[in-house]
Design a protein around this motif. Sequence first.
Motif, PDB file in Angstrom:
ATOM      1  N   SER A  68      35.162 -10.148  74.344  1.00 27.32           N
ATOM      2  CA  SER A  68      35.923  -9.669  75.505  1.00 27.32           C
ATOM      3  C   SER A  68      37.474 -10.679  75.530  1.00 27.32           C
ATOM      4  O   SER A  68      38.317 -10.285  75.963  1.00 27.32           O
ATOM      5  N   SER A 130      31.599  -4.366  85.115  1.00 31.90           N
ATOM      6  CA  SER A 130      31.738  -3.087  85.833  1.00 31.90           C
ATOM      7  C   SER A 130      32.992  -2.910  86.482  1.00 31.90           C
ATOM      8  O   SER A 130      33.512  -1.813  86.630  1.00 31.90           O
ATOM      9  N   GLN A 132      35.813  -4.324  85.988  1.00 32.63           N
ATOM     10  CA  GLN A 132      36.942  -3.930  85.062  1.00 32.63           C
ATOM     11  C   GLN A 132      37.050  -2.574  84.540  1.00 32.63           C
ATOM     12  O   GLN A 132      38.116  -1.900  84.686  1.00 32.63           O
ATOM     13  N   TRP A 133      35.799  -2.044  84.316  1.00 34.16           N
ATOM     14  CA  TRP A 133      35.661  -0.575  83.874  1.00 34.16           C
ATOM     15  C   TRP A 133      35.984   0.352  84.745  1.00 34.16           C
ATOM     16  O   TRP A 133      36.901   1.305  84.583  1.00 34.16           O
ATOM     17  N   TYR A 134      35.961  -0.091  86.221  1.00 34.99           N
ATOM     18  CA  TYR A 134      36.182   0.806  87.416  1.00 34.99           C
ATOM     19  C   TYR A 134      37.907   0.634  87.673  1.00 34.99           C
ATOM     20  O   TYR A 134      38.295   1.624  87.952  1.00 34.99           O
ATOM     21  N   SER A 145      42.210  -6.229  88.763  1.00 34.42           N
ATOM     22  CA  SER A 145      41.302  -5.975  87.821  1.00 34.42           C
ATOM     23  C   SER A 145      40.745  -6.712  86.908  1.00 34.42           C
ATOM     24  O   SER A 145      39.563  -7.413  86.778  1.00 34.42           O
ATOM     25  N   THR A 149      37.334  -9.968  86.707  1.00 34.58           N
ATOM     26  CA  THR A 149      36.434  -9.992  85.423  1.00 34.58           C
ATOM     27  C   THR A 149      36.395 -11.175  84.658  1.00 34.58           C
ATOM     28  O   THR A 149      35.329 -11.984  84.515  1.00 34.58           O
ATOM     29  N   GLU A 216      38.693   2.590  76.830  1.00 35.77           N
ATOM     30  CA  GLU A 216      37.586   2.836  77.878  1.00 35.77           C
ATOM     31  C   GLU A 216      36.295   3.048  77.270  1.00 35.77           C
ATOM     32  O   GLU A 216      35.237   2.419  77.813  1.00 35.77           O
ATOM     33  N   TRP A 219      35.171  -0.905  77.362  1.00 35.22           N
ATOM     34  CA  TRP A 219      34.572  -1.183  78.606  1.00 35.22           C
ATOM     35  C   TRP A 219      33.210  -0.991  79.096  1.00 35.22           C
ATOM     36  O   TRP A 219      32.300  -1.504  79.554  1.00 35.22           O
ATOM     37  N   ILE A 220      32.895   0.582  78.544  1.00 35.47           N
ATOM     38  CA  ILE A 220      31.605   1.040  78.688  1.00 35.47           C
ATOM     39  C   ILE A 220      30.646   0.186  78.204  1.00 35.47           C
ATOM     40  O   ILE A 220      29.494  -0.252  78.590  1.00 35.47           O
ATOM     41  N   TYR A 222      30.850  -2.829  77.123  1.00 34.25           N
ATOM     42  CA  TYR A 222      30.552  -4.090  77.545  1.00 34.25           C
ATOM     43  C   TYR A 222      29.636  -3.789  78.937  1.00 34.25           C
ATOM     44  O   TYR A 222      28.713  -4.721  78.855  1.00 34.25           O
ATOM     45  N   VAL A 223      29.714  -2.963  79.609  1.00 32.05           N
ATOM     46  CA  VAL A 223      28.856  -2.842  80.753  1.00 32.05           C
ATOM     47  C   VAL A 223      27.423  -2.821  80.318  1.00 32.05           C
ATOM     48  O   VAL A 223      26.499  -3.361  80.845  1.00 32.05           O
TER      49      VAL A 223
END
Length: 248
Positions: A68, A130, A132-134, A145, A149, A216, A219-220, A222-223
């Motif tokens: 990241s 999460s 950050q993803w949102y 954002s 994070t 995108e 980011w998913i 990473y979550v």
Amino acid sequence: AVSQGPAWGWTDPIVVGSLVAAVVLGPLFVFQSRRHPAPLLNLTLFVEKPVWTANLANFLLHVAGMSSWLMWPLYMSRVWGWDKFTIGIALTPGPVFSGIATSVAGRLSDKYGYKWMLRIGSLVLVLGMSWQWYSIGPDANYFTSLFPTIAAMGTGWAMVSPQLNGALLKHVHQNYWGEVNASFNTVRNVAAAFGIAVAIALVGEATGVGAAPAFEPLWIFYVVMMALMALTVCFLFPTKETVSSTQS
């Protein structure tokens, strides 16, 4: 293979050769480690639950955590168009929060034990990724954002990684502290390399405002990695401080 497969094609001879080499050399390394009198990696230690669970959490944490720090600057540069100086300033809260949290987390762990520190820290990391993803988007919305994070990443990492390493050593006989600590650091570096390769493979060469959707899946990813790490810490890693039976 992972990093160049999407660009060169999965049928490229070098990519295929790398995959084949991994399939062959991986088991060979395990076989050699099991039979050698002084192996590079002492696999008998990984039979112990505290060792393999701590290293599993360690791997998942750093697959996302290390890569990241590369992908955030790429996003700020490619999508938001920021210069290097601005990006450097934007990343500063991470080590600042980490430095503060490391001191506090260490003292609290010594006083109250590591269990809740690991669990709270892992939750902070899941929530940070999460969020950050949102919230992140093509507009430069740093303070709503990326800032939360990055701050959560610095804080959560300080609460989990050093405490996890220290907690692991409490479960292992002192004769193996050197090997276990070296293995922990090796797993962390392997996870970092793997995470960066996966991140580059997912994002590719996308640039510009329209490149935001290309990040995108990352980011998913990473979550998911942080969530699996949190589950490992909360439900698999032993909470009772007992020394491993491997003592000789």
